[in-house]
Design a protein around this motif. Structure first.
Motif, mmCIF file in Angstrom:
data_model
loop_
_atom_site.group_PDB
_atom_site.id
_atom_site.type_symbol
_atom_site.label_atom_id
_atom_site.label_comp_id
_atom_site.label_asym_id
_atom_site.label_seq_id
_atom_site.Cartn_x
_atom_site.Cartn_y
_atom_site.Cartn_z
ATOM 1 N N ARG A 152 0.832 -1.211 0.000
ATOM 2 C CA ARG A 152 0.000 0.000 0.000
ATOM 3 C C ARG A 152 0.866 1.260 0.000
ATOM 4 N NH1 ARG A 152 -3.778 -2.879 3.644
ATOM 5 N NH2 ARG A 152 -2.639 -2.018 5.418
ATOM 6 N N GLU A 170 2.042 1.749 -3.400
ATOM 7 C CA GLU A 170 0.947 2.284 -4.219
ATOM 8 C C GLU A 170 0.833 3.798 -4.055
ATOM 9 O OE1 GLU A 170 -2.398 0.093 -2.830
ATOM 10 O OE2 GLU A 170 -2.035 -1.630 -4.152
ATOM 11 N N GLN A 212 3.569 5.374 -5.926
ATOM 12 C CA GLN A 212 3.288 5.328 -7.367
ATOM 13 C C GLN A 212 2.269 6.395 -7.762
ATOM 14 O OE1 GLN A 212 1.206 1.817 -9.055
ATOM 15 N NE2 GLN A 212 3.055 1.531 -10.288
ATOM 16 N N THR A 213 1.239 6.555 -6.958
ATOM 17 C CA THR A 213 0.218 7.573 -7.221
ATOM 18 C C THR A 213 0.814 8.980 -7.180
ATOM 19 O OG1 THR A 213 -1.507 6.168 -6.261
ATOM 20 C CG2 THR A 213 -1.990 8.522 -6.432
ATOM 21 N N LYS A 246 4.344 4.107 -13.521
ATOM 22 C CA LYS A 246 3.009 3.537 -13.475
ATOM 23 C C LYS A 246 2.954 2.092 -13.944
ATOM 24 C CE LYS A 246 0.460 7.894 -13.945
ATOM 25 N NZ LYS A 246 -0.546 8.648 -14.737
ATOM 26 N N LEU A 271 3.707 -3.657 -8.527
ATOM 27 C CA LEU A 271 4.103 -3.382 -7.148
ATOM 28 C C LEU A 271 4.237 -4.650 -6.313
ATOM 29 C CD1 LEU A 271 2.005 -0.168 -6.459
ATOM 30 C CD2 LEU A 271 4.371 -0.363 -7.267
#
Length: 211
Positions: free
Chosen positions: A158, A161, A164-165, A171, A175
């Motif tokens: 998480r 993530e 990455q966001t 992208k 993950l």
């Protein structure tokens, strides 16, 4: 030579209930100091001698308690050792909550700083003992996997993530695979390389290379 393990402090943890004993919520409250002594003894014996050398009898003797005090709190030796590992690792400060609260920009810094803990001799030996126990004591590694490893791996993914966001990771990166690569590479370095005098800096350098 006996390895000194960082003192375990419980902060309101319902020890027996967490270990899967349904009777723990009944009767008079348990003495937290007894919980601490048992957890510390279990962890020290496991690190020093492995699970074969961490019998209930030896844990009770080192903790200075009766065997019944252990049986009332934990359903098995494996459950006790798993929780001892979990409590000790949480005591370092690197918890799931910390992972969840860390911003994407601070995530890389957190991973590098965590090397100070990962490189400790007792952590290195702890992981070697744990992995070495897998063939003969599958319930131990299963308990560790379900109780400690999988929840933390999920929190780690998480955090990736969120990074990455935030645009800190490409992208198109998978993950789940990235998490396994990072964890696997660190475990390999932890277990297969002889630590030098500057093991913390070596581990930090390894983490930075991976990132």
């Amino acid at each position: 030579r006996r390895i000194k393990v960082q003192r375990i402090e419980l902060t309101g943890v319902g020890t027996a209930a967490k270990a899967g004993n349904p009777s723990s919520a009944q009767g008079r409250p348990r003495d937290p100091s007894v919980d601490q002594a048992i957890l510390r003894a279990a962890l020290e014996l496991f690190i020093e001698h492995g699970i074969a050398g961490a019998s209930i009898e030896k844990i009770a003797k080192q903790a200075g308690v009766a065997k019944t005090s252990i049986y009332r709190r934990w359903t098995s030796r494996e459950a006790l050792i798993v929780q001892a590992i979990e409590v000790a690792r949480n005591a370092t400060g690197y918890t799931i909550d910390l992972l969840e609260r860390t911003s994407p920009s601070g995530f890389i810094k957190l991973l590098v700083e965590a090397c100070d803990v990962i490189a400790r001799p007792e952590i290195r030996k702890l992981m070697a003992r744990l992995i070495g126990s897998a063939p003969d004591y599958p319930k131990l590694i299963q308990g560790y996997r379900e109780t400690y490893y999988l929840p933390r791996r999920l929190a780690f993914v998480r955090a990736l993530e969120r990074a990455q966001t935030a645009g800190l990771l490409a992208k198109n990166i998978d993950l789940e695979t990235l998490a396994d690569m990072l964890i696997g590479a660190l475990m390999h370095h932890l277990l297969m390389f002889t630590p030098g005098e500057n093991s913390v800096s070596e581990f930090r350098d390894q983490m930075i290379k991976l990132l």
